[in-house]
Design an enzyme around this catalytic site. Structure first.
Site, PDB file in Angstrom:
ATOM      1  N   CYS A   3       0.539   3.290   3.683  1.00 51.10           N
ATOM      2  CA  CYS A   3       1.080   2.781   4.913  1.00 51.10           C
ATOM      3  C   CYS A   3       2.192   1.645   4.897  1.00 51.10           C
ATOM      4  O   CYS A   3       2.594   1.038   6.034  1.00 51.10           O
ATOM      5  CB  CYS A   3      -0.119   2.231   5.713  1.00 51.10           C
ATOM      6  SG  CYS A   3      -0.746   0.665   5.162  1.00 51.10           S
TER       7      CYS A   3
ATOM      8  N   CYS B  20      -7.316  -1.136   1.854  1.00 48.20           N
ATOM      9  CA  CYS B  20      -6.135  -1.640   2.849  1.00 48.20           C
ATOM     10  C   CYS B  20      -6.885  -1.763   4.187  1.00 48.20           C
ATOM     11  O   CYS B  20      -7.509  -0.864   4.702  1.00 48.20           O
ATOM     12  CB  CYS B  20      -5.017  -0.546   2.876  1.00 48.20           C
ATOM     13  SG  CYS B  20      -3.843  -0.879   4.160  1.00 48.20           S
TER      14      CYS B  20
ATOM     15  N   CYS C 169      -8.738  -5.458  -9.212  1.00 50.33           N
ATOM     16  CA  CYS C 169      -8.414  -4.178 -10.359  1.00 50.33           C
ATOM     17  C   CYS C 169      -7.804  -3.022  -9.536  1.00 50.33           C
ATOM     18  O   CYS C 169      -8.620  -2.327  -8.734  1.00 50.33           O
ATOM     19  CB  CYS C 169      -9.696  -3.920 -10.865  1.00 50.33           C
ATOM     20  SG  CYS C 169      -9.127  -2.685 -12.149  1.00 50.33           S
TER      21      CYS C 169
ATOM     22  N   CYS D 182      -4.613   1.037   6.745  1.00 51.41           N
ATOM     23  CA  CYS D 182      -4.931   2.356   6.853  1.00 51.41           C
ATOM     24  C   CYS D 182      -6.224   2.786   6.179  1.00 51.41           C
ATOM     25  O   CYS D 182      -6.664   4.116   6.057  1.00 51.41           O
ATOM     26  CB  CYS D 182      -3.976   3.060   6.066  1.00 51.41           C
ATOM     27  SG  CYS D 182      -3.980   2.958   4.174  1.00 51.41           S
TER      28      CYS D 182
ATOM     29  N   CYS E  32       0.717  -1.072   0.010  1.00 51.29           N
ATOM     30  CA  CYS E  32      -0.057  -0.011   0.076  1.00 51.29           C
ATOM     31  C   CYS E  32       0.855   1.358   0.246  1.00 51.29           C
ATOM     32  O   CYS E  32       1.791   1.533   0.812  1.00 51.29           O
ATOM     33  CB  CYS E  32      -0.918  -0.137   1.231  1.00 51.29           C
ATOM     34  SG  CYS E  32      -1.868   1.627   1.432  1.00 51.29           S
TER      35      CYS E  32
END
Ligand code: ZN
Length: 187
Positions: free
Chosen positions: A106, A151, A174, A154, A103
């Site tokens: 984070c 995520c 996607c 976060c 991510c």
């Protein structure tokens, strides 16, 4: 055999046949699902040696102002406002090296290179995920409901998951490339 038991036995036959066919199909898919489970279990093998990565918990909470400082305007728009990047614009579409996709907000690892495939959509696409890294919700931004995912650490928006992916999962995660940071296995 009492008549009642006999009738029950007869009635159970078609069901038993259906069951065994189902079990057979499941058995076949089971072989390749084993590969998916191994990918999920052994994802850390794709991590560069010595790389420190966070876990999904405890969650990261930041104010809008803090996120704006940390992220580029484009990243902020996608991760914090559920934006979508223009198809075909991410350099990660062509990323084929072994490694981990984390991510951009984070650093939580979300996918490995083994989970990536070429979907032809213009967005980095994956057929499965690192377990526990992403959470989903239904959104109605278009006329039809879509499954948005974000995520787990976060809350940053990453993309949508569709059921037109390759077997055996049939999933297409996607992902906006701009919401990802690629960590190559070898520097
Ligand atoms: Zn995150």
């Amino acid at each position: 055999m009492q008549r009642r038991d006999f009738l029950t036995a007869i009635a159970a036959v078609p069901f038993a046949v259906t069951l065994s066919r189902g079990a057979l199909a499941q058995g076949r898919a089971g072989v390749s699902m084993q590969i998916i489970e191994d990918m999920q279990k052994n994802w850390k093998a794709l991590l560069a040696p010595g790389t420190e990565v966070p876990a999904a918990t405890p969650p990261v909470k930041r104010t809008e102002a803090e996120w704006r400082k940390l992220l580029t305007p484009e990243q902020f728009h996608i991760l914090r406002e559920e934006g979508t990047e223009r198809a075909g614009t991410s350099p990660l579409n062509a990323e084929k090296r072994p490694g981990v996709f984390a991510c951009a907000g984070c650093g939580l690892p979300l996918f490995t290179s083994l989970m990536k495939y070429e979907s032809g959509t213009g967005w980095p696409s994956f057929f499965t995920t690192i377990p526990g890294a992403l959470a989903t919700k239904t959104d109605y931004k278009l006329l039809y409901p879509r499954t948005e995912y974000h995520c787990a650490r976060c809350g940053g928006h990453h993309g949508h998951v569709f059921n037109d992916g390759p077997p055996p999962t049939g999933q297409r995660w996607c992902n906006n490339g701009i919401a990802l940071r690629f960590i190559p296995q070898k520097a």
